[in-house]
Scaffold this motif. Structure first.
Motif, mmCIF file in Angstrom:
data_model
loop_
_atom_site.group_PDB
_atom_site.id
_atom_site.type_symbol
_atom_site.label_atom_id
_atom_site.label_comp_id
_atom_site.label_asym_id
_atom_site.label_seq_id
_atom_site.Cartn_x
_atom_site.Cartn_y
_atom_site.Cartn_z
ATOM 1 N N HIS A 14 0.829 -1.212 0.000
ATOM 2 C CA HIS A 14 0.000 0.000 0.000
ATOM 3 C C HIS A 14 0.865 1.264 0.000
ATOM 4 C CE1 HIS A 14 -3.264 2.751 0.784
ATOM 5 N NE2 HIS A 14 -2.551 3.246 1.776
ATOM 6 N N LEU A 15 1.877 1.301 0.834
ATOM 7 C CA LEU A 15 2.737 2.487 0.892
ATOM 8 C C LEU A 15 3.496 2.692 -0.410
ATOM 9 C CD1 LEU A 15 4.170 2.211 4.508
ATOM 10 C CD2 LEU A 15 2.330 3.695 3.678
ATOM 11 N N PHE A 16 3.955 1.616 -0.995
ATOM 12 C CA PHE A 16 4.648 1.683 -2.280
ATOM 13 C C PHE A 16 3.724 2.233 -3.360
ATOM 14 C CE2 PHE A 16 5.540 -0.618 -6.301
ATOM 15 C CZ PHE A 16 6.750 -0.021 -6.609
ATOM 16 N N ARG A 17 2.492 1.732 -3.387
ATOM 17 C CA ARG A 17 1.545 2.167 -4.412
ATOM 18 C C ARG A 17 1.139 3.613 -4.213
ATOM 19 N NH1 ARG A 17 -2.873 -1.989 -6.132
ATOM 20 N NH2 ARG A 17 -3.047 -0.373 -7.700
ATOM 21 N N VAL A 18 0.788 3.987 -3.003
ATOM 22 C CA VAL A 18 0.369 5.364 -2.727
ATOM 23 C C VAL A 18 1.546 6.315 -2.917
ATOM 24 C CG1 VAL A 18 -0.407 6.935 -0.898
ATOM 25 C CG2 VAL A 18 -1.515 4.715 -1.194
ATOM 26 N N GLY A 19 2.731 5.865 -2.524
ATOM 27 C CA GLY A 19 3.920 6.714 -2.598
ATOM 28 C C GLY A 19 4.289 7.138 -3.999
ATOM 29 N N TRP A 20 4.201 6.217 -4.960
ATOM 30 C CA TRP A 20 4.549 6.616 -6.325
ATOM 31 C C TRP A 20 4.098 5.672 -7.424
ATOM 32 C CZ3 TRP A 20 7.809 3.842 -9.518
ATOM 33 C CH2 TRP A 20 8.575 2.854 -8.910
ATOM 34 N N PHE A 21 3.876 4.409 -7.150
ATOM 35 C CA PHE A 21 3.592 3.452 -8.212
ATOM 36 C C PHE A 21 2.320 3.795 -8.991
ATOM 37 C CE2 PHE A 21 1.946 -0.412 -10.096
ATOM 38 C CZ PHE A 21 3.074 -0.956 -10.685
ATOM 39 N N ASP A 22 1.209 4.048 -8.288
ATOM 40 C CA ASP A 22 -0.055 4.332 -8.970
ATOM 41 C C ASP A 22 0.057 5.567 -9.860
ATOM 42 O OD1 ASP A 22 -1.203 2.123 -7.794
ATOM 43 O OD2 ASP A 22 -2.315 3.268 -6.291
ATOM 44 N N ALA A 25 2.126 4.699 -12.968
ATOM 45 C CA ALA A 25 1.352 3.869 -13.906
ATOM 46 C C ALA A 25 0.337 4.724 -14.668
ATOM 47 C CB ALA A 25 0.638 2.745 -13.153
ATOM 48 N N THR A 26 -0.302 5.633 -13.983
ATOM 49 C CA THR A 26 -1.274 6.515 -14.635
ATOM 50 C C THR A 26 -0.591 7.409 -15.659
ATOM 51 O OG1 THR A 26 -2.708 6.480 -12.704
ATOM 52 C CG2 THR A 26 -3.017 8.311 -14.240
ATOM 53 N N GLU A 27 0.585 7.913 -15.321
ATOM 54 C CA GLU A 27 1.313 8.800 -16.229
ATOM 55 C C GLU A 27 1.712 8.121 -17.533
ATOM 56 O OE1 GLU A 27 4.544 10.816 -14.289
ATOM 57 O OE2 GLU A 27 3.216 11.644 -12.760
ATOM 58 N N VAL A 28 1.855 6.812 -17.525
ATOM 59 C CA VAL A 28 2.205 6.096 -18.754
ATOM 60 C C VAL A 28 0.996 5.346 -19.325
ATOM 61 C CG1 VAL A 28 4.663 5.911 -18.224
ATOM 62 C CG2 VAL A 28 3.110 4.092 -17.481
ATOM 63 N N ALA A 29 -0.187 5.846 -18.999
ATOM 64 C CA ALA A 29 -1.457 5.329 -19.525
ATOM 65 C C ALA A 29 -1.743 3.881 -19.124
ATOM 66 C CB ALA A 29 -1.529 5.492 -21.039
ATOM 67 N N LEU A 30 -1.313 3.494 -17.931
ATOM 68 C CA LEU A 30 -1.600 2.152 -17.419
ATOM 69 C C LEU A 30 -2.291 2.243 -16.058
ATOM 70 C CD1 LEU A 30 1.696 0.297 -18.384
ATOM 71 C CD2 LEU A 30 -0.551 0.059 -19.446
ATOM 72 N N LYS A 31 -3.246 3.159 -15.949
ATOM 73 C CA LYS A 31 -3.963 3.345 -14.696
ATOM 74 C C LYS A 31 -4.563 2.018 -14.249
ATOM 75 C CE LYS A 31 -7.442 6.038 -12.384
ATOM 76 N NZ LYS A 31 -8.330 7.181 -12.415
ATOM 77 N N GLY A 32 -4.409 1.707 -12.991
ATOM 78 C CA GLY A 32 -4.933 0.458 -12.454
ATOM 79 C C GLY A 32 -3.931 -0.686 -12.455
ATOM 80 N N LEU A 33 -2.776 -0.477 -13.075
ATOM 81 C CA LEU A 33 -1.737 -1.509 -13.067
ATOM 82 C C LEU A 33 -1.334 -1.794 -11.626
ATOM 83 C CD1 LEU A 33 0.371 -3.179 -14.755
ATOM 84 C CD2 LEU A 33 1.902 -1.237 -14.423
ATOM 85 N N THR A 34 -1.102 -3.045 -11.317
ATOM 86 C CA THR A 34 -0.675 -3.407 -9.964
ATOM 87 C C THR A 34 0.756 -3.950 -9.997
ATOM 88 O OG1 THR A 34 -1.406 -5.706 -10.095
ATOM 89 C CG2 THR A 34 -3.053 -4.075 -9.385
ATOM 90 N N PRO A 35 1.456 -3.864 -8.865
ATOM 91 C CA PRO A 35 2.787 -4.467 -8.816
ATOM 92 C C PRO A 35 2.754 -5.958 -9.145
ATOM 93 C CG PRO A 35 2.508 -2.970 -6.978
ATOM 94 C CD PRO A 35 1.154 -3.106 -7.651
ATOM 95 N N HIS A 36 1.672 -6.637 -8.790
ATOM 96 C CA HIS A 36 1.571 -8.071 -9.084
ATOM 97 C C HIS A 36 1.508 -8.309 -10.595
ATOM 98 C CE1 HIS A 36 0.928 -12.176 -7.739
ATOM 99 N NE2 HIS A 36 0.073 -12.302 -8.737
ATOM 100 N N GLU A 37 0.778 -7.462 -11.305
ATOM 101 C CA GLU A 37 0.732 -7.589 -12.764
ATOM 102 C C GLU A 37 2.108 -7.316 -13.366
ATOM 103 O OE1 GLU A 37 -3.713 -6.380 -14.147
ATOM 104 O OE2 GLU A 37 -2.472 -4.756 -13.358
ATOM 105 N N LEU A 38 2.832 -6.390 -12.785
ATOM 106 C CA LEU A 38 4.180 -6.091 -13.258
ATOM 107 C C LEU A 38 5.095 -7.295 -13.047
ATOM 108 C CD1 LEU A 38 5.644 -3.713 -14.546
ATOM 109 C CD2 LEU A 38 6.285 -2.963 -12.258
ATOM 110 N N ARG A 39 4.903 -7.993 -11.949
ATOM 111 C CA ARG A 39 5.666 -9.212 -11.659
ATOM 112 C C ARG A 39 5.384 -10.273 -12.723
ATOM 113 N NH1 ARG A 39 7.202 -12.649 -7.062
ATOM 114 N NH2 ARG A 39 6.100 -14.614 -7.207
ATOM 115 N N HIS A 40 4.107 -10.436 -13.074
ATOM 116 C CA HIS A 40 3.740 -11.400 -14.120
ATOM 117 C C HIS A 40 4.352 -11.000 -15.462
ATOM 118 C CE1 HIS A 40 0.495 -13.992 -12.316
ATOM 119 N NE2 HIS A 40 0.676 -13.092 -11.364
ATOM 120 N N THR A 41 4.331 -9.717 -15.752
ATOM 121 C CA THR A 41 4.894 -9.236 -17.008
ATOM 122 C C THR A 41 6.393 -9.515 -17.066
ATOM 123 O OG1 THR A 41 3.202 -7.544 -17.199
ATOM 124 C CG2 THR A 41 5.206 -7.220 -18.482
ATOM 125 N N ALA A 42 7.097 -9.259 -15.969
ATOM 126 C CA ALA A 42 8.536 -9.532 -15.932
ATOM 127 C C ALA A 42 8.805 -11.013 -16.180
ATOM 128 C CB ALA A 42 9.119 -9.092 -14.592
#
Length: 86
Positions: A14-22, A25-42
Motif C-alpha cells: 500500500h505504501l509503495f503504491r500510494v507513494g509513487w507506483f499508482d 502507472a497513470t502517467e504512462v497510460a496504465l492506470k490500475g496496473l498493480t505491482p503483481h501484474e508487473l511481476r507477471h509481465t517480468a
C-alpha cells in the motif's frame, strides 16, 4: 516487497503504491496496473526472451512450474489485453 530509500526499510504494498507506483502507472497510460501484474509481465518477458521456466519459477518463489506457466501466459500490462483480475 520494495525497499524504501528514504525510510531504509521494506515498504508494504500500500505504501509503495500510494507513494509513487499508482501515479507512475497513470502517467504512462496504465492506470490500475498493480505491482503483481508487473511481476507477471517480468516473468513473461523473461520466458519469452529464453529464460528457462524452472529458473523463473525459482526467482518468483512458485512451488511448481505449472503456476509459473499459467502466470506467464495470462497476464499482460497492455490495456487491450489486461483482464484486471490478477
Amino acid at each position: 516487497m520494495f525497499y524504501g530509500i528514504r525510510t531504509k526499510t521494506w515498504l508494504r504494498n500500500h505504501l509503495f503504491r500510494v507513494g509513487w507506483f499508482d501515479r507512475a502507472a497513470t502517467e504512462v497510460a496504465l492506470k490500475g496496473l498493480t505491482p503483481h501484474e508487473l511481476r507477471h509481465t517480468a516473468a513473461s518477458l523473461a520466458v519469452s526472451a529464453g529464460a528457462h521456466a524452472k529458473a523463473v519459477q525459482r526467482i518468483l518463489g512458485h512451488a511448481s512450474s505449472a503456476v509459473t506457466s499459467t502466470s506467464t501466459r495470462t497476464c499482460s500490462t497492455w490495456p487491450s489485453t489486461r483482464s484486471g483480475n490478477h
